[in-house]
Structures are given as structure tokens and as C-alpha cells.
Design an enzyme around this catalytic site. Structure first.
Site, PDB file in Angstrom:
ATOM      1  N   LYS A  22       0.840  -1.206   0.000  1.00 31.37           N
ATOM      2  CA  LYS A  22       0.000   0.000   0.000  1.00 31.37           C
ATOM      3  C   LYS A  22       0.875   1.256   0.000  1.00 31.37           C
ATOM      4  CE  LYS A  22      -1.587   1.524   4.101  1.00 31.37           C
ATOM      5  NZ  LYS A  22      -1.328   2.908   4.522  1.00 31.37           N
ATOM      6  N   ASN A  23       1.869   1.270   0.902  1.00 34.30           N
ATOM      7  CA  ASN A  23       2.642   2.497   1.072  1.00 34.30           C
ATOM      8  C   ASN A  23       3.629   2.753  -0.058  1.00 34.30           C
ATOM      9  OD1 ASN A  23       1.176   2.966   3.318  1.00 34.30           O
ATOM     10  ND2 ASN A  23       2.758   2.383   4.793  1.00 34.30           N
ATOM     11  N   CYS A 115      -4.751  13.080  13.312  1.00 28.78           N
ATOM     12  CA  CYS A 115      -4.785  11.660  12.990  1.00 28.78           C
ATOM     13  C   CYS A 115      -4.670  10.918  14.303  1.00 28.78           C
ATOM     14  CB  CYS A 115      -3.590  11.392  12.074  1.00 28.78           C
ATOM     15  SG  CYS A 115      -3.232   9.682  11.788  1.00 28.78           S
ATOM     16  N   ARG A 120       0.373  14.843  12.991  1.00 34.28           N
ATOM     17  CA  ARG A 120       1.223  14.449  11.863  1.00 34.28           C
ATOM     18  C   ARG A 120       1.489  15.656  10.965  1.00 34.28           C
ATOM     19  NH1 ARG A 120      -0.702   8.857   9.450  1.00 34.28           N
ATOM     20  NH2 ARG A 120       1.326   8.988   8.438  1.00 34.28           N
ATOM     21  N   ASP A 306       4.970   0.534  12.075  1.00 32.24           N
ATOM     22  CA  ASP A 306       3.744  -0.080  11.550  1.00 32.24           C
ATOM     23  C   ASP A 306       3.565  -1.534  12.014  1.00 32.24           C
ATOM     24  OD1 ASP A 306       3.204   2.277  10.293  1.00 32.24           O
ATOM     25  OD2 ASP A 306       3.792   1.631   8.299  1.00 32.24           O
ATOM     26  N   ARG A 398      -8.561  -0.292   4.950  1.00 31.40           N
ATOM     27  CA  ARG A 398      -7.697   0.705   4.312  1.00 31.40           C
ATOM     28  C   ARG A 398      -6.368   0.096   3.905  1.00 31.40           C
ATOM     29  NH1 ARG A 398      -8.256   6.465   7.027  1.00 31.40           N
ATOM     30  NH2 ARG A 398      -6.904   6.825   5.264  1.00 31.40           N
TER      31      ARG A 398
HETATM   32  C1  EPZ Z   1       4.539   6.775   6.248  1.00 30.35           C
HETATM   33  O1  EPZ Z   1       3.847   7.915   6.770  1.00 30.35           O
HETATM   34  C2  EPZ Z   1       3.543   5.655   6.183  1.00 30.35           C
HETATM   35  N1  EPZ Z   1       2.412   6.041   5.343  1.00 30.35           N
HETATM   36  C3  EPZ Z   1       3.061   5.296   7.578  1.00 30.35           C
HETATM   37  O2  EPZ Z   1       2.251   4.135   7.439  1.00 30.35           O
HETATM   38  C4  EPZ Z   1       4.264   4.949   8.468  1.00 30.35           C
HETATM   39  O3  EPZ Z   1       3.815   4.728   9.776  1.00 30.35           O
HETATM   40  C5  EPZ Z   1       5.259   6.107   8.450  1.00 30.35           C
HETATM   41  O4  EPZ Z   1       5.636   6.418   7.078  1.00 30.35           O
HETATM   42  C6  EPZ Z   1       6.539   5.800   9.223  1.00 30.35           C
HETATM   43  O5  EPZ Z   1       7.139   4.646   8.724  1.00 30.35           O
HETATM   44  C7  EPZ Z   1       2.493   5.929   4.025  1.00 30.35           C
HETATM   45  O6  EPZ Z   1       3.518   5.580   3.457  1.00 30.35           O
HETATM   46  C8  EPZ Z   1       1.267   6.233   3.239  1.00 30.35           C
HETATM   47  P1  EPZ Z   1       6.700  10.110   8.256  1.00 30.35           P
HETATM   48  P2  EPZ Z   1       4.530   9.351   6.697  1.00 30.35           P
HETATM   49  O7  EPZ Z   1       6.616  11.437   7.575  1.00 30.35           O
HETATM   50  O8  EPZ Z   1       5.481   9.408   5.583  1.00 30.35           O
HETATM   51  C9  EPZ Z   1       7.284  13.356  11.690  1.00 30.35           C
HETATM   52  C10 EPZ Z   1       0.438   2.711   7.974  1.00 30.35           C
HETATM   53  O9  EPZ Z   1      -0.054   2.193   9.002  1.00 30.35           O
HETATM   54  N2  EPZ Z   1       7.134  14.360  10.613  1.00 30.35           N
HETATM   55  O10 EPZ Z   1       7.843   9.229   7.881  1.00 30.35           O
HETATM   56  O11 EPZ Z   1       3.453  10.337   6.761  1.00 30.35           O
HETATM   57  C11 EPZ Z   1       6.030  12.530  11.926  1.00 30.35           C
HETATM   58  O12 EPZ Z   1       5.113  13.223  12.744  1.00 30.35           O
HETATM   59  C12 EPZ Z   1       1.000   4.093   8.048  1.00 30.35           C
HETATM   60  O13 EPZ Z   1       0.456   2.160   6.869  1.00 30.35           O
HETATM   61  C13 EPZ Z   1       7.372  15.686  10.896  1.00 30.35           C
HETATM   62  O14 EPZ Z   1       7.703  16.058  12.017  1.00 30.35           O
HETATM   63  O15 EPZ Z   1       5.333   9.353   8.060  1.00 30.35           O
HETATM   64  C14 EPZ Z   1       6.597  11.288  12.533  1.00 30.35           C
HETATM   65  O16 EPZ Z   1       6.885  11.510  13.894  1.00 30.35           O
HETATM   66  C15 EPZ Z   1       0.435   5.039   8.974  1.00 30.35           C
HETATM   67  N3  EPZ Z   1       7.230  16.603   9.877  1.00 30.35           N
HETATM   68  C16 EPZ Z   1       7.911  11.090  11.790  1.00 30.35           C
HETATM   69  O17 EPZ Z   1       8.229  12.384  11.263  1.00 30.35           O
HETATM   70  C17 EPZ Z   1       6.884  16.237   8.612  1.00 30.35           C
HETATM   71  O18 EPZ Z   1       6.796  17.104   7.741  1.00 30.35           O
HETATM   72  C18 EPZ Z   1       7.852  10.087  10.636  1.00 30.35           C
HETATM   73  O19 EPZ Z   1       6.711  10.365   9.831  1.00 30.35           O
HETATM   74  C19 EPZ Z   1       6.649  14.879   8.355  1.00 30.35           C
HETATM   75  C20 EPZ Z   1       6.784  13.944   9.363  1.00 30.35           C
END
Ligand code: EPZ
Length: 419
Positions: A22-23, A115, A120, A306, A398
Site C-alpha cells: 500500500k505504502n 490523525c 502528523r 507499523d 484501508r
Molecule cells: C509513512 O507515513 C507511512 N504512510 C506510515 O504508514 C508509516 O507509519 C510512516 O511512514 C513511518 O514509517 C504511508 O507511506 C502512506 P513520516 P509518513 O513522515 O510518511 C514526523 C500505515 O499504518 N514528521 O515518515 O506520513 C512525523 O510526525 C502508516 O500504513 C514531521 O515532524 O510518516 C513522525 O513523527 C500510517 N514533519 C515522523 O516524522 C513532517 O513534515 C515520521 O513520519 C513529516 C513527518
């Protein structure tokens, strides 16, 4: 709204085929916006998040066709405004920002709201777009991006909780059509980022270093259509291995990519499970000798956030005291209260769960809160005594293709009830 009834106590045995990631598929589908040509993406899983992404692409003006796992997208003429009604349903909609900015030098997409797995933010995405020369405005709940031209830049995407996966993808997708060289430092190393880079390269982009902390992108004038097969879903694979661990005699995941499962396989081995693997399969055989774990979620190649909820379910059923620390999304423990309703003994202290294994969980009505939390409840229900009723299962749809049917094929007894 469907609910799921899990009749606990059945043991699982057999083989299960893992679907496409998915991701990986979500940003790859968004990347088809970068060319006027037709792109053909294979092994796209049948999930509601994918459906939302295809709807967004259609609303942006793309021709979208889908036949079983193959999706064809032709983005000949596109609009740059993504409709709020759909965008609000899925946070990953933000990954159309990069390709819209890259191709049209403009984008208007709603700002994702809160969320359940925590706050996020997308500040790192926006910082990256600005570094490439875009003006970023947040107005009326929308993010507006505009640029006369995009110019390559050196951008550090590491935030307080580590690198950002979708942020790395978004900046790659904007930078492939920018003038000059972009260097992303603190890049996410996840296999999904590598898969996106492979697709962009097949479209004619010039990218090196994907899968490391530094990615270099040499901008090109235009991209062309390409065919691509999405990688296997490592989180679905991990979830079925935990199903085997928690309730299995012997479960084999097939069409998987064991190379992407390193930290999960290590955790299962450390907990005392027997694993055998081939190039595309892993078999788990519980052998009775189980040990508690100390786990910490860390960006790839570390133990994935995850998989945290699913391991909380497993560790709740194993002897001894385990400790699970969440560093990526510190508030991602919505499953704990529900597991406790099933008799789990878990203490939460900030971003750390201390789990004392109990002999047996018992079925209870529980509420799914987010995707992986819901999967954890299904897993916990497999060996539990009695029936577990899981409400709000749309969360699980989802990200898991027919999880109930796949588990039933292994010997579980799960009913889906329309409410
Ligand atoms: C991806 O989300 C995945 N989603 C998530 O999968 C997964 O949990 C996550 O990566 C971490 O591995 C998809 O790929 C669609 P991040 P993403 O930006 O990219 C902080 C699932 O269950 N951050 O890597 O949105 C954030 O808050 C899901 O399939 C900032 O501070 O996650 C977090 O603490 C849910 N500023 C950390 O970074 C930003 O601009 C990592 O988040 C962006 C993120």
C-alpha cells in the site's frame, strides 16, 4: 459499517499470499501525474486507501483504468486542485503535492487534519518545496504551492522523530523536473522510497542513492510513461507472521520480500520462534519456547512503527515482561486500551508500554482506531477465549486486502457482519 467477529481458539496452518505494498503504491500512483503518457502499474492492492488515490487522480483529470491488480493512468491534461471531500479521507493525499508542483509548478491541496496516531505535521515537506523555489501559503485549510521555476537545492529532511517517508517521496517527485541537482540529506531509507525511485527512473528521471540517507536527483526536462510492479507489502507480511506466532502451527507467507523484513524476523527469532526462509517466502513455526522482548521502533532498517501494535498483541500472550518503546509516533498506542479490555496487562508510560504476558486473553467488544491497531485486535482475538467483536473495521480495509478471508483460509473463524 461492517464489524468483524473473531471466534477465538482455532490454530492456523498453511500458506498465505502477500499483496502489493500500500505504502509503495500510493506515492507511485501519485507519480503518474508527472507525465502525459500512459503508465501501467501492476500489483496494486485492492484497498480503500488505493481507491481514494485513484479517485483523486480522476478528479485531477487523469484517465484511470483498473483491472484486477493492474492500474493504468494517463494524465494528459490535469488540474492542480485536489478536492477536499476526498483528500480529507486520507492523509497520504499529500503525496500529490510533489508531482503537481513538479509538472505544473502549482498545487492546491487541503491540509491534512489530525490523525489518531498523533499529530502528523507536514512542515518538512513544505520546507523542501520552499527550498526548491516554491512559495507556500496555507489559506482556508488549503496548502497552495506556486513557483515560476523549480531549482535544485540541498535539503535536509530529518525531523525530530527521524526522516520522513512521504516527505522524501514528495521532494523526489518535485525535484525530478527541477533545473539542476537536488540533494536530499536525512532521506528516509524505506523500501517504499526505493520503489518510488525505481518507478521515477523508469519514467526517465535521474536519481541515485535511494535507500541511503542521501539521495541525489539530477533534474530532467520531461518524463515519459513507464510500467512498474509494486513491491510486496512488508507490513502485511509481518502481520501474517505474527498471526502464525500467536496462533499458528506453521504459517508460510509467500510472494513476500524477506529482505525487507530484517528487524521483524530478528524480533521473532529473539522471541524464540523458528523461522525458515527462501527468496520469496518465510515460514514460522511456534515451538513453545518463547521469550519476552525489548523493542524500540526506529525508521528503516530498524523495527517498524507499523508493526508495533501487532507485536503488543503477541507479547501480551507470551510469558514474561516485555517493553515496547515507540519513537516514530510517540502517541501511537490507541490499541493498548482495547487490548486491556481483552485482559492484556499493559502499562503505558509516555511513549513506552510495559507488557506482562497473560496466560489467555478473552474475547470482548473492541473498537478499531487506526489501521495497525485494528490488525493488532484481530491478532489478539485469534487465540482468545470466546468471541471478539471488532467495530469500525473500515480502518482495517484501508490497508489489508481481505484479511478475514486470508486468515479463514489458514483455519481461523472470522465473520464479517454488515451493520
Ligand atoms: C509513512 O507515513 C507511512 N504512510 C506510515 O504508514 C508509516 O507509519 C510512516 O511512514 C513511518 O514509517 C504511508 O507511506 C502512506 P513520516 P509518513 O513522515 O510518511 C514526523 C500505515 O499504518 N514528521 O515518515 O506520513 C512525523 O510526525 C502508516 O500504513 C514531521 O515532524 O510518516 C513522525 O513523527 C500510517 N514533519 C515522523 O516524522 C513532517 O513534515 C515520521 O513520519 C513529516 C513527518
Amino acid at each position: 459499517m461492517d464489524k468483524i467477529l473473531v471466534h477465538g481458539g482455532r490454530s492456523l496452518e498453511g500458506d498465505v499470499r502477500i499483496g502489493g505494498s500500500k505504502n509503495s503504491a500510493l506515492p507511485i500512483l501519485a507519480a503518474t501525474l508527472l507525465t502525459k503518457d500512459r503508465c501501467v502499474i501492476d500489483r496494486v492492492p485492492d484497498l480503500s486507501d488505493i481507491h481514494y488515490m485513484l479517485t483523486i487522480l480522476s478528479q485531477l483529470g487523469c484517465e484511470v483504468e483498473r483491472a484486477s491488480g493492474v492500474v493504468q493512468v494517463r494524465a494528459e491534461k490535469i488540474r492542480t486542485e485536489a478536492p477536499y471531500e476526498i483528500v480529507r479521507k486520507m492523509r497520504a493525499s499529500v503525496c500529490v503535492l510533489g508531482p503537481l508542483l513538479g509538472r505544473e509548478k502549482a498545487a492546491k491541496v487541503s491540509l491534512p487534519g489530525g490523525c489518531v496516531i498523533g499529530d502528523r505535521p507536514i512542515d518538512l515537506h513544505l520546507k523542501g518545496f520552499e527550498a526548491l523555489g516554491a512559495t507556500v501559503t496555507v489559506k482556508g485549510g488549503d496548502i497552495l504551492l506556486e513557483a515560476k521555476e523549480l531549482k535544485g537545492a540541498r535539503i535536509n529532511l530529518r525531523g525530530r522523530h527521524g526522516p520522513t517517508v512521504l516527505g522524501t517521496g514528495n521532494i523526489m517527485m518535485a525535484a525530478v523536473l527541477a533545473k539542476g541537482t537536488t540533494i536530499i540529506e536525512g532521506a528516509a531509507e524505506e523500501p517504499e522510497v526505493v520503489d518510488l525511485a525505481r518507478f521515477l527512473s523508469a519514467m526517465g528521471a535521474n536519481i541515485s542513492g535511494a535507500g541511503t540517507q542521501q539521495i541525489e536527483i539530477e533534474g530532467v526536462k520531461e518524463l515519459h510513461g513507464a510500467n512498474h510492479t509494486v513491491i510486496p507489502d512488508r507490513i502485511e507480511a509481518g502481520t501474517f507472521l505474527v498471526a502464525g506466532a500467536i496462533a499458528g502451527k506453521r504459517v508460510t507467507i509467500r510472494r513476500a520480500e524477506p529482505k525487507h523484513l530484517g528487524a521483524v524476523l530478528e524480533a521473532l527469532k529473539n522471541a524464540g520462534f523458528d523461522l525458515t526462509q527462501t527468496e520469496e517466502s518465510v515460514t514460522i513455526s511456534p515451538n513453545g519456547a518463547r521469550r519476552p522482548l525489548h523493542l524500540e521502533t526506529i525508521p528503516y532498517p530498524g523495527f517498524p512503527t507499523d508493526m508495533q501494535a501487532q507485536f503488543c498483541a503477541l507479547l501480551s500472550t507470551m510469558d514474561g515482561t516485555s517493553v515496547v518503546t515507540e519513537t516514530v509516533f510517540p502517541q501511537r498506542f490507541m490499541h493498548v486500551a482495547e487490548l486491556k479490555r481483552m485482559g492484556a496487562s499493559i502499562e503505558l508510560d509516555d511513549h513506552r508500554a510495559t507488557i506482562n504476558g497473560v496466560e489467555r486473553l478473552s474475547g470482548a467488544p473492541v473498537m478499531a482506531s487506526d489501521l495497525r491497531a485494528s490488525a493488532a485486535l484481530v491478532l489478539a482475538a485469534l487465540p482468545a477465549e470466546g468471541i471478539t467483536e471488532i467495530n469500525r473495521v473500515y480502518h482495517i480495509d484501508r490497508g489489508y486486502e481481505a484479511i478475514d478471508e486470508k486468515l479463514n483460509a489458514l483455519g481461523a473463524h472470522i465473520e464479517r457482519v454488515k451493520v
